[in-house]
Enzyme design. Structure first.
Site, PDB file in Angstrom:
ATOM      1  N   LYS A  59     -28.920  44.017  95.787  1.00  0.00           N
ATOM      2  CA  LYS A  59     -28.974  44.698  97.080  1.00  0.00           C
ATOM      3  C   LYS A  59     -28.190  45.993  97.055  1.00  0.00           C
ATOM      4  CE  LYS A  59     -29.954  40.845 100.125  1.00  0.00           C
ATOM      5  NZ  LYS A  59     -29.665  40.128 101.360  1.00  0.00           N
ATOM      6  N   ARG A  60     -27.202  46.071  96.191  1.00  0.00           N
ATOM      7  CA  ARG A  60     -26.370  47.277  96.137  1.00  0.00           C
ATOM      8  C   ARG A  60     -26.983  48.389  95.291  1.00  0.00           C
ATOM      9  NH1 ARG A  60     -23.737  42.916  95.949  1.00  0.00           N
ATOM     10  NH2 ARG A  60     -23.906  42.844  93.700  1.00  0.00           N
TER      11      ARG A  60
END
Ligand code: GLU
Length: 501
Positions: free
Chosen positions: A263-264
């Protein structure tokens, strides 16, 4: 299997959906629709500590935007609801107790401090603490205590969890549609918690109870759940329930290097990893992607049709999708390819639709009313879209259709603006003034005739003219541009250049 195919997408509302989650939803959807089955959305929100406000709404909106409507789920009861596990709390405890009464589970009273202590002791000896056959009789649970002692603790309201009693010395044979047969030695497994001291089931218990009650026939989910498969199968067996078929989808990997796309990574690597924006992270929708292209590129992350075909609309995906063509190895994510897909879909869109999508930006830029008419925009879009990946590229590719260049590309000026250019351009004004039908074809014929009659060279007229009209050496057929902006504007731009260059 004779019963109707029923699959579920079962996200936990712990934040925005990652595109890997959207891909899981998509594969479930495609599988169900191909086999005329049901696609169910179930919200797995039993872990209250990880609950994030707004996440469920986000998930539903993302599925809607992608065009993957669920047949059953929150707000759409198909007879198997409720579809949020937090609303099904009352269901799970009796199942945990059923397992205890059948001898497949037990109460455990060990406190977290005690368990931490065991972990540390083991670590100090270079070992890993696992709660299982190896030590369960040395720990505080209904297996090591007498029935009376257990009852006394329960009656006193002491905190407890319910753990699965993993059978010893067994070889489990698991089957996955994508991965084939897997053998697991039960002695390496731990006695997972099924029911927590807060009165909530863990993911494992709630997940299989719900899959059973909701008559799920195929469990299609990410590879990260493969390690849970052994426990899930043992649970089905312990309950004496029919086991659904399983398919664990390959991970989506970073564009370069190792590891799965997280997600990062979006913020770090500069491309969206979420379907819709979430806080400061821009989503595919907001980045200007069409949902069709997102669905198309996600479908090919882990699945292949066995042909060279790359462009698929949703119906074609439904018609061709099969789990047998999903591969085991991770699928590398290619951000350039996602742009290529959007480019393809943009070319396929009718110019009228693209014009409507472009119009708000022009209004916002304060472009005069007669130039933001849809029929004018349709013509502009038709001339420039070939070079665009996104509607947001249009302005940069077409600004000269709306306003005279504010600057002229310096390198081009040096190269194209010769000593005799002003005189040629001044003469050209006279030529243009004489034209009454300012169609592209007519302007082209007249200007070319003039060049030939005066024995001028095309290379001395056309490049500086382009520079004057566009501001740079780019753009579509120059006579198309002249005709579009009209006689007055064309002449005006030449005059402006003559006074500034
Ligand atoms: N709640 C799990 C998740 O968040 C579902 C896993 C499964 O599909 O069994 O991914």
């Amino acid at each position: 299997m004779s019963s109707k195919v029923r699959v579920r997408f079962a996200p936990s509302p712990t934040g925005p959906l990652h595109i890997g989650g959207v891909r899981t939803a998509l594969f479930n959807y495609l599988f169900a629709k191909r086999l005329k089955g049901d696609f169910i959305l179930r919200i797995e929100d039993t872990d209250q500590t990880r609950y994030v406000e707004g996440a469920e709404k986000y998930i539903i909106e993302a599925l809607e935007w992608c065009g993957l409507p669920y047949d059953e789920g929150p707000g759409k009861n198909g007879g198997f609801g409720p579809y949020r596990q937090s609303e099904r709390k009352h269901i799970y405890k009796e199942y945990a107790e059923e397992l205890i009464s059948k001898g497949h589970a037990y109460y455990a009273f060990d406190t977290s401090e005690e368990l931490d202590g065991h972990r540390k002791d083991h670590e100090a000896k270079g070992k890993t603490f696992i709660y299982n056959w190896h030590n369960r009789l040395k720990l505080t649970n209904s297996l090591s205590l007498t029935p009376d002692q257990t009852k006394a603790r329960l009656d006193a309201g002491e905190d407890y969890v319910i753990r699965f009693l993993t059978p010893q010395d067994q070889k489990l044979h698991l089957t996955d549609i994508i991965r084939g047969d897997i053998e697991i030695d039960t002695n390496i497994l731990d006695d997972k918690v099924l029911f927590k001291s807060d009165g909530m089931p863990t993911y494992h218990l709630a997940n299989i109870v719900d899959d059973h009650l909701m008559k799920i026939t195929h469990v299609i989910r990410g590879e990260e759940w493969l390690p849970s498969l052994a426990l899930h199968q043992m649970l089905y067996t312990s309950f004496n329930w029919e086991t659904p078929q399983f398919a664990h989808l390959p991970l989506i990997m970073k564009p370069v290097g190792k590891g799965k796309l997280s997600k990062r990574d979006g913020d770090k690597l500069g491309f969206p990893v979420f379907p819709l924006s979430w806080n400061d992270s821009v989503g595919y929708r907001e980045a200007g992607y069409f949902p069709e292209s997102v669905v198309n590129f996600l479908a090919l992350l882990g699945w292949n049709p066995g042909t060279e075909q790359e462009l698929f609309n949703l119906q074609e995906l439904i018609d061709q999708f099969s789990l047998e063509r999903v591969h085991k190895s991770g699928a590398r994510f290619d951000p350039d390819k996602t742009k290529w897909y959007n480019h393809q879909y943009l070319q396929q869109k009718p110019d009228s639709e693209l014009a409507s999508l472009f119009q708000p930006e022009l209004i916002e830029r304060g472009i005069s009313e007669e130039l933001v008419h849809l029929d004018y925009l349709e013509k502009v879009v038709c001339l420039i879209k070939e070079r665009a990946n996104f509607v947001s590229d249009f302005w940069e590719l077409s600004d000269y259709f709306f306003e005279a260049p504010k600057t002229y590309e310096e390198k081009a000026v040096r190269k194209q603006w010769k000593e005799d250019t002003p005189k040629l351009m001044a003469d050209l004004i006279t030529v243009l003034e004489s034209i009454s039908d300012f169609s592209s074809e007519n302007v082209e014929n007249t200007v070319k005739q003039w060049i030939t009659d005066k024995e001028l060279s095309f290379g001395k007229v056309m490049p500086p003219l382009r520079l004057i009209i566009v501001g740079a050496m780019k753009g579509p057929h120059l006579f198309d541009i002249l005709s579009m902006i009209g006689k007055d504007n064309s002449i005006g731009r030449i005059e402006k250049a003559l006074s500034t260059l």
